[in-house]
Design a protein around this motif. Sequence first.
Motif, PDB file in Angstrom:
ATOM      1  N   CYS A   1     -45.674  78.656 -53.346  1.00  0.00           N
ATOM      2  CA  CYS A   1     -46.495  78.371 -52.167  1.00  0.00           C
ATOM      3  C   CYS A   1     -46.502  79.553 -51.207  1.00  0.00           C
ATOM      4  O   CYS A   1     -47.550  79.916 -50.643  1.00  0.00           O
ATOM      5  CB  CYS A   1     -45.984  77.121 -51.454  1.00  0.00           C
ATOM      6  SG  CYS A   1     -46.243  75.583 -52.350  1.00  0.00           S
ATOM      7  N   GLU A   2     -45.340  80.157 -51.010  1.00  0.00           N
ATOM      8  CA  GLU A   2     -45.255  81.307 -50.106  1.00  0.00           C
ATOM      9  C   GLU A   2     -46.048  82.487 -50.644  1.00  0.00           C
ATOM     10  O   GLU A   2     -46.716  83.206 -49.885  1.00  0.00           O
ATOM     11  CB  GLU A   2     -43.788  81.687 -49.904  1.00  0.00           C
ATOM     12  CG  GLU A   2     -43.014  80.669 -49.068  1.00  0.00           C
ATOM     13  CD  GLU A   2     -41.513  80.906 -49.076  1.00  0.00           C
ATOM     14  OE1 GLU A   2     -41.036  81.672 -49.954  1.00  0.00           O
ATOM     15  OE2 GLU A   2     -40.817  80.334 -48.221  1.00  0.00           O
ATOM     16  N   GLU A   3     -46.003  82.679 -51.966  1.00  0.00           N
ATOM     17  CA  GLU A   3     -46.782  83.764 -52.567  1.00  0.00           C
ATOM     18  C   GLU A   3     -48.269  83.520 -52.389  1.00  0.00           C
ATOM     19  O   GLU A   3     -49.034  84.438 -52.045  1.00  0.00           O
ATOM     20  CB  GLU A   3     -46.439  83.877 -54.051  1.00  0.00           C
ATOM     21  CG  GLU A   3     -47.173  85.005 -54.772  1.00  0.00           C
ATOM     22  CD  GLU A   3     -46.811  85.092 -56.244  1.00  0.00           C
ATOM     23  OE1 GLU A   3     -47.447  85.897 -56.955  1.00  0.00           O
ATOM     24  OE2 GLU A   3     -45.905  84.361 -56.691  1.00  0.00           O
ATOM     25  N   LEU A   4     -48.700  82.282 -52.598  1.00  0.00           N
ATOM     26  CA  LEU A   4     -50.111  81.945 -52.425  1.00  0.00           C
ATOM     27  C   LEU A   4     -50.532  82.101 -50.970  1.00  0.00           C
ATOM     28  O   LEU A   4     -51.618  82.625 -50.684  1.00  0.00           O
ATOM     29  CB  LEU A   4     -50.362  80.516 -52.899  1.00  0.00           C
ATOM     30  CG  LEU A   4     -51.807  80.010 -52.793  1.00  0.00           C
ATOM     31  CD1 LEU A   4     -52.748  80.871 -53.617  1.00  0.00           C
ATOM     32  CD2 LEU A   4     -51.890  78.553 -53.233  1.00  0.00           C
ATOM     33  N   ALA A   5     -49.681  81.658 -50.049  1.00  0.00           N
ATOM     34  CA  ALA A   5     -50.005  81.800 -48.622  1.00  0.00           C
ATOM     35  C   ALA A   5     -50.165  83.267 -48.242  1.00  0.00           C
ATOM     36  O   ALA A   5     -51.061  83.627 -47.465  1.00  0.00           O
ATOM     37  CB  ALA A   5     -48.916  81.149 -47.774  1.00  0.00           C
ATOM     38  N   GLY A   6     -49.318  84.117 -48.820  1.00  0.00           N
ATOM     39  CA  GLY A   6     -49.440  85.546 -48.554  1.00  0.00           C
ATOM     40  C   GLY A   6     -50.762  86.107 -49.035  1.00  0.00           C
ATOM     41  O   GLY A   6     -51.401  86.921 -48.346  1.00  0.00           O
ATOM     42  N   LYS A   7     -51.210  85.686 -50.213  1.00  0.00           N
ATOM     43  CA  LYS A   7     -52.490  86.145 -50.741  1.00  0.00           C
ATOM     44  C   LYS A   7     -53.644  85.670 -49.868  1.00  0.00           C
ATOM     45  O   LYS A   7     -54.599  86.423 -49.617  1.00  0.00           O
ATOM     46  CB  LYS A   7     -52.669  85.643 -52.172  1.00  0.00           C
ATOM     47  CG  LYS A   7     -51.726  86.283 -53.182  1.00  0.00           C
ATOM     48  CD  LYS A   7     -51.929  85.706 -54.572  1.00  0.00           C
ATOM     49  CE  LYS A   7     -50.987  86.339 -55.582  1.00  0.00           C
ATOM     50  NZ  LYS A   7     -51.118  85.749 -56.939  1.00  0.00           N
ATOM     51  N   ILE A   8     -53.558  84.418 -49.401  1.00  0.00           N
ATOM     52  CA  ILE A   8     -54.615  83.884 -48.540  1.00  0.00           C
ATOM     53  C   ILE A   8     -54.687  84.678 -47.234  1.00  0.00           C
ATOM     54  O   ILE A   8     -55.783  85.052 -46.774  1.00  0.00           O
ATOM     55  CB  ILE A   8     -54.372  82.390 -48.272  1.00  0.00           C
ATOM     56  CG1 ILE A   8     -54.652  81.573 -49.541  1.00  0.00           C
ATOM     57  CG2 ILE A   8     -55.242  81.891 -47.102  1.00  0.00           C
ATOM     58  CD1 ILE A   8     -54.262  80.120 -49.436  1.00  0.00           C
ATOM     59  N   ARG A   9     -53.528  84.952 -46.652  1.00  0.00           N
ATOM     60  CA  ARG A   9     -53.511  85.713 -45.397  1.00  0.00           C
ATOM     61  C   ARG A   9     -54.028  87.135 -45.613  1.00  0.00           C
ATOM     62  O   ARG A   9     -54.721  87.693 -44.750  1.00  0.00           O
ATOM     63  CB  ARG A   9     -52.101  85.724 -44.817  1.00  0.00           C
ATOM     64  CG  ARG A   9     -51.662  84.363 -44.263  1.00  0.00           C
ATOM     65  CD  ARG A   9     -50.387  84.490 -43.445  1.00  0.00           C
ATOM     66  NE  ARG A   9     -49.234  84.798 -44.281  1.00  0.00           N
ATOM     67  CZ  ARG A   9     -48.412  83.883 -44.787  1.00  0.00           C
ATOM     68  NH1 ARG A   9     -48.611  82.594 -44.546  1.00  0.00           N
ATOM     69  NH2 ARG A   9     -47.385  84.249 -45.525  1.00  0.00           N
ATOM     70  N   ALA A  10     -53.717  87.719 -46.764  1.00  0.00           N
ATOM     71  CA  ALA A  10     -54.191  89.072 -47.062  1.00  0.00           C
ATOM     72  C   ALA A  10     -55.711  89.123 -47.158  1.00  0.00           C
ATOM     73  O   ALA A  10     -56.318  90.175 -46.917  1.00  0.00           O
ATOM     74  CB  ALA A  10     -53.560  89.572 -48.359  1.00  0.00           C
ATOM     75  N   GLU A  11     -56.316  87.987 -47.527  1.00  0.00           N
ATOM     76  CA  GLU A  11     -57.772  87.904 -47.630  1.00  0.00           C
ATOM     77  C   GLU A  11     -58.419  87.464 -46.315  1.00  0.00           C
ATOM     78  O   GLU A  11     -59.631  87.217 -46.269  1.00  0.00           O
ATOM     79  CB  GLU A  11     -58.162  86.922 -48.741  1.00  0.00           C
ATOM     80  CG  GLU A  11     -57.757  87.372 -50.141  1.00  0.00           C
ATOM     81  CD  GLU A  11     -58.495  88.616 -50.587  1.00  0.00           C
ATOM     82  OE1 GLU A  11     -59.679  88.748 -50.221  1.00  0.00           O
ATOM     83  OE2 GLU A  11     -57.883  89.445 -51.289  1.00  0.00           O
ATOM     84  N   GLY A  12     -57.612  87.352 -45.259  1.00  0.00           N
ATOM     85  CA  GLY A  12     -58.151  87.005 -43.949  1.00  0.00           C
ATOM     86  C   GLY A  12     -58.081  85.535 -43.598  1.00  0.00           C
ATOM     87  O   GLY A  12     -58.566  85.120 -42.537  1.00  0.00           O
ATOM     88  N   GLY A  13     -57.484  84.715 -44.471  1.00  0.00           N
ATOM     89  CA  GLY A  13     -57.355  83.295 -44.187  1.00  0.00           C
ATOM     90  C   GLY A  13     -56.090  82.969 -43.408  1.00  0.00           C
ATOM     91  O   GLY A  13     -55.274  83.847 -43.120  1.00  0.00           O
ATOM     92  N   GLU A  14     -55.928  81.703 -43.105  1.00  0.00           N
ATOM     93  CA  GLU A  14     -54.765  81.234 -42.348  1.00  0.00           C
ATOM     94  C   GLU A  14     -54.008  80.239 -43.219  1.00  0.00           C
ATOM     95  O   GLU A  14     -54.572  79.227 -43.648  1.00  0.00           O
ATOM     96  CB  GLU A  14     -55.212  80.571 -41.049  1.00  0.00           C
ATOM     97  CG  GLU A  14     -54.064  80.198 -40.117  1.00  0.00           C
ATOM     98  CD  GLU A  14     -54.531  79.644 -38.789  1.00  0.00           C
ATOM     99  OE1 GLU A  14     -53.674  79.247 -37.969  1.00  0.00           O
ATOM    100  OE2 GLU A  14     -55.767  79.584 -38.571  1.00  0.00           O
ATOM    101  N   ALA A  15     -52.736  80.538 -43.498  1.00  0.00           N
ATOM    102  CA  ALA A  15     -51.972  79.691 -44.411  1.00  0.00           C
ATOM    103  C   ALA A  15     -50.516  79.632 -43.985  1.00  0.00           C
ATOM    104  O   ALA A  15     -49.961  80.594 -43.452  1.00  0.00           O
ATOM    105  CB  ALA A  15     -52.079  80.210 -45.840  1.00  0.00           C
ATOM    106  N   PHE A  16     -49.917  78.489 -44.269  1.00  0.00           N
ATOM    107  CA  PHE A  16     -48.510  78.222 -43.965  1.00  0.00           C
ATOM    108  C   PHE A  16     -47.898  77.574 -45.199  1.00  0.00           C
ATOM    109  O   PHE A  16     -48.526  76.726 -45.836  1.00  0.00           O
ATOM    110  CB  PHE A  16     -48.419  77.273 -42.755  1.00  0.00           C
ATOM    111  CG  PHE A  16     -47.044  76.715 -42.509  1.00  0.00           C
ATOM    112  CD1 PHE A  16     -46.077  77.469 -41.864  1.00  0.00           C
ATOM    113  CD2 PHE A  16     -46.726  75.428 -42.918  1.00  0.00           C
ATOM    114  CE1 PHE A  16     -44.810  76.945 -41.629  1.00  0.00           C
ATOM    115  CE2 PHE A  16     -45.465  74.897 -42.689  1.00  0.00           C
ATOM    116  CZ  PHE A  16     -44.506  75.664 -42.043  1.00  0.00           C
TER     117      PHE A  16
END
Length: 260
Positions: A47-62
């Motif tokens: 989940c943390e890895e996925l959240a990092g990818k989402i944030r890298a693409e400009g999204g907001e994830a926790f």
Amino acid sequence: MPRFPSHPARRPVLIAGASSGIGAATGVTLAELGYPVALGARRVEQCEELAGKIRAEGGEAFAYRLDVTDGASVDEFVTAAEKALGPIEIVVSGAGDLEFGQAHTIDPDVFDQQLRVHLGGAQRLAHRLLPGMIDRQRGDFIVIGSDCADRPRPGMAAYNAAKVGVEALARQMRMELEGTGVRASVVRPGQTLTGMGMNATPEVVGPLLEDWEKWGFARHPHFLRAADIAAAVAAVVATPRGAHLVLVEVQPEAPLKETP
């Protein structure tokens, strides 16, 4: 004057079972559409890895650890998610795994655990999150069902029972939530290619597929992608208030026939 206020501009989403498969795909899809996403699963590293990818693409994830069989874990996850993103507006209950077995041969403890994850987990999320949604008079609570709920398949006793229960729970919630502004919906996948059940041996899978073919479940070899189910979830939550997609069943399209 519209009959309902519009959806708020910011709609944080809680996704249970977000470490892989449908849950992970839903997190990516909704984040791309501008929804803040809280990703929960026992495998929190994924989940943390996925959240990092989402944030890298400009999204907001926790991301935070979530075990839907444990009420304390559910409470801790929701509290942390709402502190990070704000009040949860959308819940996607998709935590679960798949253990093969016939009704009379599957270990009773394995059977019980499947019910605790799929069905009990959905109810724990509802118990923790629906009161806040009802207070705000809006929200979407989506359960990931299965076409097994409508057409049980041999060799999947626990999964079939759990998904029948999950869909019945969602139908009951829909009746009980009528007039509150909160929508309860089922997204029902057909055969979908994810990691679930992939640890089964050929000795288990071979006879299983033969039974499925005998009973008419294997009409063609195509499977859905997890992203196809995520697109259905996105359609449900994007539906303007005043309308309600109660059940969305998604089936894989058959291969194209050769033209003469």
